[in-house]
Design a protein around this motif. Structure first.
Motif, mmCIF file in Angstrom:
data_model
loop_
_atom_site.group_PDB
_atom_site.id
_atom_site.type_symbol
_atom_site.label_atom_id
_atom_site.label_comp_id
_atom_site.label_asym_id
_atom_site.label_seq_id
_atom_site.Cartn_x
_atom_site.Cartn_y
_atom_site.Cartn_z
ATOM 1 N N ARG A 56 -4.757 56.896 52.601
ATOM 2 C CA ARG A 56 -3.388 56.395 52.702
ATOM 3 C C ARG A 56 -3.061 55.970 54.126
ATOM 4 O O ARG A 56 -2.405 54.950 54.354
ATOM 5 C CB ARG A 56 -2.403 57.471 52.234
ATOM 6 N N LEU A 57 -3.504 56.776 55.090
ATOM 7 C CA LEU A 57 -3.255 56.430 56.485
ATOM 8 C C LEU A 57 -3.851 55.065 56.808
ATOM 9 O O LEU A 57 -3.213 54.228 57.466
ATOM 10 C CB LEU A 57 -3.841 57.501 57.400
ATOM 11 N N ARG A 58 -5.041 54.811 56.322
ATOM 12 C CA ARG A 58 -5.704 53.538 56.612
ATOM 13 C C ARG A 58 -5.021 52.387 55.884
ATOM 14 O O ARG A 58 -4.897 51.289 56.432
ATOM 15 C CB ARG A 58 -7.185 53.639 56.248
ATOM 16 N N GLN A 59 -4.580 52.626 54.670
ATOM 17 C CA GLN A 59 -3.818 51.583 53.982
ATOM 18 C C GLN A 59 -2.581 51.207 54.787
ATOM 19 O O GLN A 59 -2.268 50.019 54.954
ATOM 20 C CB GLN A 59 -3.391 52.076 52.591
ATOM 21 N N GLU A 60 -1.882 52.212 55.292
ATOM 22 C CA GLU A 60 -0.637 51.943 55.990
ATOM 23 C C GLU A 60 -0.874 51.302 57.354
ATOM 24 O O GLU A 60 -0.047 50.525 57.830
ATOM 25 C CB GLU A 60 0.175 53.235 56.085
ATOM 26 N N MET A 61 -2.020 51.581 57.960
ATOM 27 C CA MET A 61 -2.359 50.893 59.206
ATOM 28 C C MET A 61 -2.729 49.436 58.948
ATOM 29 O O MET A 61 -2.365 48.544 59.714
ATOM 30 C CB MET A 61 -3.486 51.626 59.925
ATOM 31 N N VAL A 62 -3.440 49.202 57.853
ATOM 32 C CA VAL A 62 -3.755 47.816 57.494
ATOM 33 C C VAL A 62 -2.471 47.061 57.186
ATOM 34 O O VAL A 62 -2.274 45.923 57.626
ATOM 35 C CB VAL A 62 -4.731 47.767 56.303
ATOM 36 N N LEU A 63 -1.557 47.700 56.438
ATOM 37 C CA LEU A 63 -0.288 47.058 56.114
ATOM 38 C C LEU A 63 0.522 46.758 57.368
ATOM 39 O O LEU A 63 0.976 45.628 57.568
ATOM 40 C CB LEU A 63 0.526 47.958 55.188
ATOM 41 N N GLY A 64 0.717 47.770 58.212
ATOM 42 C CA GLY A 64 1.609 47.604 59.357
ATOM 43 C C GLY A 64 0.984 46.829 60.495
ATOM 44 O O GLY A 64 1.489 45.764 60.894
ATOM 45 N N ILE A 65 -0.115 47.319 61.028
ATOM 46 C CA ILE A 65 -0.746 46.669 62.177
ATOM 47 C C ILE A 65 -1.421 45.371 61.754
ATOM 48 O O ILE A 65 -1.220 44.311 62.372
ATOM 49 C CB ILE A 65 -1.741 47.634 62.848
ATOM 50 N N GLY A 66 -2.204 45.445 60.676
ATOM 51 C CA GLY A 66 -2.836 44.217 60.187
ATOM 52 C C GLY A 66 -1.823 43.197 59.719
ATOM 53 O O GLY A 66 -1.959 42.001 59.985
ATOM 54 N N GLY A 67 -0.770 43.676 59.018
ATOM 55 C CA GLY A 67 0.237 42.752 58.505
ATOM 56 C C GLY A 67 0.967 42.017 59.599
ATOM 57 O O GLY A 67 1.211 40.807 59.497
ATOM 58 N N TYR A 68 1.322 42.721 60.672
ATOM 59 C CA TYR A 68 2.018 42.040 61.775
ATOM 60 C C TYR A 68 1.088 41.040 62.449
ATOM 61 O O TYR A 68 1.518 39.943 62.841
ATOM 62 C CB TYR A 68 2.531 43.059 62.786
ATOM 63 N N ARG A 69 -0.188 41.382 62.573
ATOM 64 C CA ARG A 69 -1.141 40.445 63.169
ATOM 65 C C ARG A 69 -1.326 39.203 62.294
ATOM 66 O O ARG A 69 -1.575 38.104 62.811
ATOM 67 C CB ARG A 69 -2.476 41.145 63.398
ATOM 68 N N VAL A 70 -1.211 39.373 60.998
ATOM 69 C CA VAL A 70 -1.276 38.206 60.099
ATOM 70 C C VAL A 70 -0.140 37.242 60.417
ATOM 71 O O VAL A 70 -0.333 36.024 60.501
ATOM 72 C CB VAL A 70 -1.221 38.659 58.626
ATOM 73 N N LEU A 71 1.057 37.789 60.588
ATOM 74 C CA LEU A 71 2.198 36.929 60.909
ATOM 75 C C LEU A 71 1.939 36.149 62.190
ATOM 76 O O LEU A 71 2.175 34.933 62.255
ATOM 77 C CB LEU A 71 3.463 37.769 61.050
ATOM 78 N N LEU A 72 1.440 36.832 63.200
ATOM 79 C CA LEU A 72 1.166 36.142 64.470
ATOM 80 C C LEU A 72 0.105 35.069 64.287
ATOM 81 O O LEU A 72 0.216 33.965 64.849
ATOM 82 C CB LEU A 72 0.718 37.162 65.525
ATOM 83 N N ALA A 73 -0.924 35.370 63.505
ATOM 84 C CA ALA A 73 -1.988 34.398 63.283
ATOM 85 C C ALA A 73 -1.478 33.158 62.567
ATOM 86 O O ALA A 73 -2.031 32.058 62.731
ATOM 87 C CB ALA A 73 -3.124 35.036 62.475
#
Length: 852
Positions: free
Chosen positions: A245-262
């Motif tokens: 769950r921790l990794r899912q939420e890191m992918v969602l939050g950190i990865g998700g924000y990086r997607v927006l920037l990309a």
């Protein structure tokens, strides 16, 4: 087998009807009846068999059928009609406001989304609410982009074994059968992001799907470039252990924000839907540090003041936490890329003065990342303020900075076709655009009683038909005897009082409470003159054996020969079953233990369709209930003894059924219309339309939260962040000097032991600021009626005037008017001047007794 190259062959749809391909790839079709009817018209049986999935549907249509339809003038005209609606509602508006994602300034993060049953990336209420939020944002043309995860297996599929015990299995989401395309950056390249974990780098690709005007971006780690353990991060919703769950939420939050920037999106505000999404705050801090070249404390002012956090959890145990040691290892892996020290971040998940905690609270962390926080109903707001009061020491409970926006429902998604046509006829064709207008609500009364009742009876008949089909399928799946299958085909009665109970089977929702007095319930169900039937549905979490036991109790009761066909359980609850239930039941039953239901929305959906709600006074029902539109179980009591509570409230429910619901339903005119019941139906519809639409909900988010957060971002980013820098300097002054502030006990200028209405008196207090300036401090008189323990029960605040300086301290006074009788109390306090520190954690507030 040798590695093979994969390819898909799509149908060759004739030009005249090629718009079908566009329509199938935007979920706008799912809440616009002419669009959905277009697919049904092509092949109704096939449409049902593919689960109302238009991409899968079009791939299953024979080529010859397309050619025939292209020559059907009526069908072509229908396609053109829908294309014109789509062009106006989606294409033209999007082009006018900017078709690129980079034009979107609001980013919404959620771990699940319930858009439609064909897209299985949701489990229940949280996801369905998120889906309704996106649809309403599309309808309102709000420039929002949404971020989530693409679960290859989604949430589990439910199957009950012969003993009635829930079994779970997972079915792959077939990408080629969903309206997904790869998200691209401004240069047209596929977007990929990488997130460092303790064991190495995980890579995620990004899928895009369109919900009307709103793009939804879904991260997916199930790609060959990742090792197997990383591929499984996005396999199941709410699956796996805490590390998963921790990794899912890191992918969602950190990865998700990086997607927006990309993708060229730099959101001016981020909305975190539950604590799952809070790690987006870390990625945002890191990005702002890079672009502003300001230190962490400056960008923290910018990010927190321009972010919104919605909490949905009214019990402390339900708020997610992670072991500090587990979190520290993951933050350490991110340190190099984020530029953030784990030992700085970890205390953000603790209450103030609690540095030795072993669990990191995602809710507390989210409230540090977003200073604009809200609950999801009025009662939940009070519960949340009480629950999290310790984060703002010294603050009265009603001043804890957690507001509320009561949940709402996307009416176009949940209204039945029959009611849609009825409302368009009597409320006006544009009733969904202004459901809470006085004109629309007044026109509900103009619907003829007989017409509303016959429409509802038709919806109930549709529900019974679908329920029988589902029951037969369940029996076949269990290889039940032919006799049992035949009984399923005859189960339920389309003419009798029908109650629905469908939701997640958690113990606090008390799914089996109605079974406590089995003999009494059996008598109600099996009455020869005024019978009743109940349809249950819902899933228990895979690791919740208590919830599974509740389902098993219902199954065991349903197998009693005396109640055969009068009480049933529909397996594998999803949005499709939910629509049928809320559109067809006469009564929606809900009996959570108050105050454990944050809001709930299913009852709103039934109410909009003319269903009457019966519930304990919890969640949204505290705001919706009147005697004119439904029934309350109890009077809003809260109990410590849950066994006693269940006994009392189950008896109250039986009394309501026997003495009010059943008689009112069966009291008919000569024409067969239950006039009193229909009167309540109209009041129920008015209540739902007037208070509980997702348009109202998203509008309130925009007016009370989004607008404020966006303005804060613009202000704090202007002039190289000068205002944010000033806030940091002021915060440092407050941290250094506030502990020295002292407020002396206030005094009145006259004897107030006996004072009368209409009189007044002056309160005076002396404040020692010790380094702070008077303009930096607001001194207030705090007063109101008091309880028997001399606690102020309803607070009132008035600012005090500075009248002079004496011996290094400052004197303030304020006149109080005596406007009503009763016992009152007052005191004085000091807090930082202005609105900038209202939600600061832990806050700065000093009372006259010297407490911080």
């Amino acid at each position: 087998m040798k590695r093979i190259q994969l390819f898909n062959i799509a149908p060759s749809i004739p030009e005249k009807i090629r718009f079908l391909e566009v329509l199938a790839r935007n979920y706008w079709w799912s809440w616009n009846p002419p669009a959905a009817e277009l697919f049904q018209r092509m092949d109704a049986q096939l449409w049902e068999s593919v689960g109302l999935n238009p991409v899968r549907f079009l791939s299953a249509i024979p080529q010859k059928r397309f050619e025939v339809l292209a020559k059907d003038k009526a069908f072509v005209a229908h396609v053109e009609q829908v294309r014109d609606l789509f062009q106006k509602a989606v294409v033209e508006t999007t082009e006018r406001n900017g078709s690129e994602p980079s034009t979107r300034w609001a980013a919404y993060f959620s771990l699940e989304y319930g858009i439609h049953e064909s897209l299985r990336i949701y489990s229940g209420g949280l996801g369905v609410l998120a889906g309704d939020h996106l649809k309403a944002a599309s309808d309102l043309d709000l420039p929002l982009v949404a971020v989530g995860l693409f679960y290859r297996q989604g949430f589990f599929q439910q199957h009950l074994n012969q003993d009635g015990w829930q079994q779970e299995h997972y079915v792959e989401n077939q990408i080629d059968q969903l309206p997904l395309v790869r998200a691209r950056d401004p240069q047209g390249q596929d977007v990929r992001v990488r997130i460092p974990l303790p064991e190495g780098m995980v890579e995620a690709i990004v899928w895009r799907l369109d919900v009307g005007r709103v793009p939804l971006l879904l991260l997916d780690t199930n790609i060959p470039q990742n090792p197997p353990e990383f591929q499984h991060i996005t396999d199941q919703l709410y699956g796996g252990d805490r590390k998963h769950r921790l990794r899912q939420e890191m992918v969602l939050g950190i990865g998700g924000y990086r997607v927006l920037l990309a993708m060229g999106i730099e959101p001016k505000l981020c909305h975190l839907n539950e604590g799952h999404a809070a790690f987006a705050g870390l990625a945002r801090l890191s990005h702002l540090m890079q672009v502003t070249r300001q230190p962490l404390e400056v960008v923290l002012e910018i990010a927190a003041r321009s972010s919104v956090f919605t909490t949905h959890t009214p019990v402390p145990a339900g708020n997610e936490t992670f072991p500090v040691d587990m979190l520290r290892a993951h933050l350490e892996a991110l340190r190099g890329e984020l530029g953030l020290d784990p030992e700085t971040i970890i205390p953000w998940g603790f209450p103030p003065q609690s540095d030795n905690w072993h669990e990191f609270s995602m809710t507390i962390f989210a409230m540090r990342m977003a200073s604009n926080a809200n609950a999801v109903s009025e009662l939940h707001g009070r519960v949340a303020r009480r629950m999290w009061q310790m984060l703002w020491p010294g603050h009265p409970q009603d001043e804890v900075p957690i507001g509320h926006v009561t949940n709402g429902i996307h009416m176009a998604t949940w209204i039945s076709h029959e009611n849609e046509n009825l409302f368009a006829r009597y409320l006006g064709p544009n009733w969904k655009e202004h459901p809470d207008s006085e004109e629309v609500l007044s026109h509900v009364e103009q619907i003829p009683d007989a017409e509303l009742w016959r429409t509802h009876e038709l919806c109930r008949t549709h529900l019974i038909t679908q329920a029988r089909t589902a029951l037969e399928r369940q029996c076949r799946d269990r290889n039940s005897p032919r006799q049992v299958i035949e009984q399923c085909r005859a189960a339920l009665d389309p003419q009798i009082l029908t109650i629905g109970f469908a939701r997640r089977f958690a113990t606090y929702k008390r799914g089996s409470m109605i079974l406590r007095d089995a003999a009494r319930l059996e008598a109600i169900l099996c009455s020869t003159k005024r019978p009743m039937q109940i349809i249950f549905a819902g899933k228990a979490h895979p690791r919740d054996d208590q919830g599974k036991h509740l389902i098993q109790q219902i199954i065991e009761f349903s197998r009693r020969p005396s109640v055969a066909g009068r009480l049933v359980f529909l397996e594998n609850y999803d949005m499709g079953i939910a629509r049928a239930l809320v559109q067809g039941v006469d009564v929606w039953l809900n009996n959570p233990r108050r105050p454990h239901e944050a809001s709930g929305t299913s009852g709103m959906k039934a109410a909009m369709n003319g269903g009457l709600h019966v519930s304990t006074l919890d969640g949204w029902w505290c705001e919706g209930y009147t005697k004119a539109c439904g029934w309350a179980i109890g009077d809003g009591e809260e109990y410590e003894d849950t066994e006693y509570q269940d006994s009392v409230e189950s008896q109250a429910l039986y009394n309501l059924l026997e003495n009010e619901l059943v008689p009112t339903f069966y009291n008919r005119t000569a024409a067969g219309v239950p006039t009193d019941w229909v009167r309540m139906m109209k009041a129920s519809i008015q209540m739902a339309l007037g208070k509980f639409s997702s348009r109202r909900m998203v509008d309130q988010y925009h007016e009370h939260y989004y607008r404020k957060a966006r303005e804060a971002y613009d202000s704090l980013m202007a002039q190289s962040g000068s205002r944010a820098i000033a806030l940091v300097a002021q915060r440092q002054r407050l941290q250094a000097l506030w502990s020295k502030v002292h407020v002396e006990q206030p005094v009145a200028n006259r004897d107030i032991a006996h004072i009368h209405v209409g009189e007044h008196f002056t309160v005076r207090t002396r404040v020692h600021l010790d380094g702070l300036k008077p303009e930096e401090v607001s001194v207030q008189v705090f007063y109101g009626p008091v309880s028997t323990t001399n606690e102020i029960t309803a607070s009132h605040v008035q600012p005090m005037r500075l009248i002079g300086e004496e011996s290094g301290s400052f004197v303030y006074e304020q006149e109080l008017q005596c406007e009503s009788t009763g016992r009152f109390g007052f005191t004085t306090r000091a807090l930082p001047a202005g609105e900038d520190w209202h939600s600061a954690m832990p806050g700065y507030m000093t009372w006259a007794d010297g407490t911080p």
